[in-house]
Design a protein around this motif. Structure first.
Motif, PDB file in Angstrom:
ATOM      1  N   GLY A  16      49.391  22.220  12.334  1.00 43.45           N
ATOM      2  CA  GLY A  16      49.202  23.281  13.306  1.00 43.45           C
ATOM      3  C   GLY A  16      48.398  24.447  12.764  1.00 43.45           C
ATOM      4  O   GLY A  16      47.879  24.396  11.646  1.00 43.45           O
ATOM      5  N   SER A  17      48.302  25.500  13.586  1.00 46.06           N
ATOM      6  CA  SER A  17      47.488  26.663  13.249  1.00 46.06           C
ATOM      7  C   SER A  17      48.265  27.947  13.495  1.00 46.06           C
ATOM      8  O   SER A  17      49.163  28.003  14.353  1.00 46.06           O
ATOM      9  N   LEU A  18      47.912  28.966  12.743  1.00 44.61           N
ATOM     10  CA  LEU A  18      48.400  30.330  12.936  1.00 44.61           C
ATOM     11  C   LEU A  18      47.270  31.284  12.606  1.00 44.61           C
ATOM     12  O   LEU A  18      46.387  30.956  11.790  1.00 44.61           O
ATOM     13  N   ARG A  19      47.308  32.468  13.216  1.00 42.93           N
ATOM     14  CA  ARG A  19      46.375  33.519  12.843  1.00 42.93           C
ATOM     15  C   ARG A  19      47.157  34.757  12.436  1.00 42.93           C
ATOM     16  O   ARG A  19      47.936  35.293  13.232  1.00 42.93           O
ATOM     17  N   LEU A  20      46.928  35.190  11.214  1.00 40.53           N
ATOM     18  CA  LEU A  20      47.539  36.413  10.714  1.00 40.53           C
ATOM     19  C   LEU A  20      46.588  37.579  10.936  1.00 40.53           C
ATOM     20  O   LEU A  20      45.366  37.423  10.867  1.00 40.53           O
ATOM     21  N   ASP A  62      40.888  27.388  -3.900  1.00 40.13           N
ATOM     22  CA  ASP A  62      40.542  25.975  -3.670  1.00 40.13           C
ATOM     23  C   ASP A  62      41.546  25.303  -2.737  1.00 40.13           C
ATOM     24  O   ASP A  62      41.184  24.433  -1.953  1.00 40.13           O
ATOM     25  N   SER A  63      42.795  25.725  -2.809  1.00 38.69           N
ATOM     26  CA  SER A  63      43.853  25.078  -2.031  1.00 38.69           C
ATOM     27  C   SER A  63      43.726  25.308  -0.527  1.00 38.69           C
ATOM     28  O   SER A  63      44.324  24.571   0.258  1.00 38.69           O
ATOM     29  N   VAL A  64      42.957  26.322  -0.113  1.00 39.85           N
ATOM     30  CA  VAL A  64      42.843  26.624   1.315  1.00 39.85           C
ATOM     31  C   VAL A  64      41.416  26.486   1.826  1.00 39.85           C
ATOM     32  O   VAL A  64      41.184  26.584   3.037  1.00 39.85           O
ATOM     33  N   LYS A  65      40.479  26.249   0.937  1.00 40.58           N
ATOM     34  CA  LYS A  65      39.071  26.171   1.323  1.00 40.58           C
ATOM     35  C   LYS A  65      38.871  25.072   2.355  1.00 40.58           C
ATOM     36  O   LYS A  65      39.362  23.955   2.196  1.00 40.58           O
ATOM     37  N   GLY A  66      38.151  25.409   3.417  1.00 42.79           N
ATOM     38  CA  GLY A  66      37.903  24.446   4.488  1.00 42.79           C
ATOM     39  C   GLY A  66      38.966  24.429   5.567  1.00 42.79           C
ATOM     40  O   GLY A  66      38.758  23.848   6.627  1.00 42.79           O
ATOM     41  N   ARG A  67      40.126  25.060   5.302  1.00 43.27           N
ATOM     42  CA  ARG A  67      41.205  25.113   6.290  1.00 43.27           C
ATOM     43  C   ARG A  67      41.456  26.529   6.793  1.00 43.27           C
ATOM     44  O   ARG A  67      41.826  26.720   7.949  1.00 43.27           O
ATOM     45  N   PHE A  68      41.283  27.518   5.929  1.00 45.96           N
ATOM     46  CA  PHE A  68      41.534  28.923   6.272  1.00 45.96           C
ATOM     47  C   PHE A  68      40.202  29.655   6.404  1.00 45.96           C
ATOM     48  O   PHE A  68      39.244  29.362   5.677  1.00 45.96           O
ATOM     49  N   THR A  69      40.176  30.639   7.288  1.00 47.08           N
ATOM     50  CA  THR A  69      39.004  31.483   7.455  1.00 47.08           C
ATOM     51  C   THR A  69      39.432  32.943   7.490  1.00 47.08           C
ATOM     52  O   THR A  69      40.266  33.331   8.327  1.00 47.08           O
ATOM     53  N   LYS A  76      37.993  47.730  14.617  1.00 45.99           N
ATOM     54  CA  LYS A  76      39.416  47.691  14.972  1.00 45.99           C
ATOM     55  C   LYS A  76      40.310  47.904  13.755  1.00 45.99           C
ATOM     56  O   LYS A  76      41.535  47.820  13.864  1.00 45.99           O
ATOM     57  N   ASN A  77      39.713  48.169  12.603  1.00 49.39           N
ATOM     58  CA  ASN A  77      40.490  48.350  11.369  1.00 49.39           C
ATOM     59  C   ASN A  77      41.428  47.179  11.116  1.00 49.39           C
ATOM     60  O   ASN A  77      42.579  47.369  10.686  1.00 49.39           O
ATOM     61  N   THR A  78      40.970  45.987  11.367  1.00 52.05           N
ATOM     62  CA  THR A  78      41.832  44.812  11.284  1.00 52.05           C
ATOM     63  C   THR A  78      41.133  43.685  10.540  1.00 52.05           C
ATOM     64  O   THR A  78      39.939  43.443  10.734  1.00 52.05           O
ATOM     65  N   MET A  79      41.926  43.005   9.707  1.00 49.69           N
ATOM     66  CA  MET A  79      41.483  41.802   8.999  1.00 49.69           C
ATOM     67  C   MET A  79      42.318  40.629   9.506  1.00 49.69           C
ATOM     68  O   MET A  79      43.488  40.815   9.881  1.00 49.69           O
ATOM     69  N   TYR A  80      41.731  39.449   9.491  1.00 52.38           N
ATOM     70  CA  TYR A  80      42.413  38.271  10.016  1.00 52.38           C
ATOM     71  C   TYR A  80      42.403  37.138   8.990  1.00 52.38           C
ATOM     72  O   TYR A  80      41.535  37.072   8.117  1.00 52.38           O
ATOM     73  N   LEU A  81      43.357  36.232   9.155  1.00 55.19           N
ATOM     74  CA  LEU A  81      43.343  34.981   8.409  1.00 55.19           C
ATOM     75  C   LEU A  81      43.684  33.865   9.402  1.00 55.19           C
ATOM     76  O   LEU A  81      44.833  33.761   9.839  1.00 55.19           O
ATOM     77  N   GLN A  82      42.679  33.098   9.768  1.00 57.44           N
ATOM     78  CA  GLN A  82      42.894  31.953  10.634  1.00 57.44           C
ATOM     79  C   GLN A  82      43.260  30.766   9.756  1.00 57.44           C
ATOM     80  O   GLN A  82      42.486  30.380   8.869  1.00 57.44           O
ATOM     81  N   MET A  83      44.421  30.202  10.007  1.00 54.40           N
ATOM     82  CA  MET A  83      44.930  29.108   9.180  1.00 54.40           C
ATOM     83  C   MET A  83      45.043  27.856  10.039  1.00 54.40           C
ATOM     84  O   MET A  83      45.826  27.828  11.005  1.00 54.40           O
ATOM     85  N   ASN A  84      44.265  26.852   9.719  1.00 53.98           N
ATOM     86  CA  ASN A  84      44.272  25.576  10.439  1.00 53.98           C
ATOM     87  C   ASN A  84      44.748  24.460   9.513  1.00 53.98           C
ATOM     88  O   ASN A  84      44.783  24.618   8.291  1.00 53.98           O
ATOM     89  N   SER A  85      45.115  23.348  10.109  1.00 55.28           N
ATOM     90  CA  SER A  85      45.562  22.176   9.335  1.00 55.28           C
ATOM     91  C   SER A  85      46.624  22.563   8.320  1.00 55.28           C
ATOM     92  O   SER A  85      46.550  22.188   7.141  1.00 55.28           O
TER      93      SER A  85
END
Length: 121
Positions: A16-20, A62-69, A76-85
């Motif tokens: 699944g996916s989550l966005r922080l 390396d453990s998240v490369k290709g899955r997280f963005t 908006k003074n905001t940072m995100y972490l899109q986490m897929n797979s």
């Protein structure tokens, strides 16, 4: 210092996916390279991803490369972490931090309170 607040964690099944999100207040957000770190139970906190002040440069473990963005919206003074797979081994408390240069958070710097991500198998 800048104050940081994370949100968006939760429980998700493997694959699944989550966005922080990490919202900042205080000093000018765009002055800082920023990053995400995580800490799993019984383990040391580890680097996940970093983004430059403009957002034009990113770095990943390396453990998240290709899955997280990692991304940021300075307006908006905001940072995100899109986490897929997502995998069970991604289960951890996730923290945002600033400033972050390369894979290191600067001292004393600022940290958020953390948000729990749990990935079930």
């Amino acid at each position: 210092q800048v104050q940081l607040v994370e949100s968006g964690g939760g429980l998700v099944q493997a694959g699944g996916s989550l966005r922080l999100s990490c919202t900042a207040s205080g000093r000018t957000f765009s002055n800082y390279g920023m990053g995400w770190f995580r800490q799993a139970p019984g383990k040391e906190r580890e680097f996940v991803a970093q983004i430059s002040r403009s957002g034009g440069s990113t770095l990943y473990a390396d453990s998240v490369k290709g899955r997280f963005t990692i991304s940021r919206d300075n307006a908006k003074n905001t940072m995100y972490l899109q986490m897929n797979s997502l995998k069970p081994e991604d289960t951890a408390v996730y923290y945002c931090a600033a400033p972050v240069v390369g894979r290191e958070a600067s001292y004393p710097g600022s940290w958020g309170q953390g948000t729990q991500v749990t990935v079930s198998s």
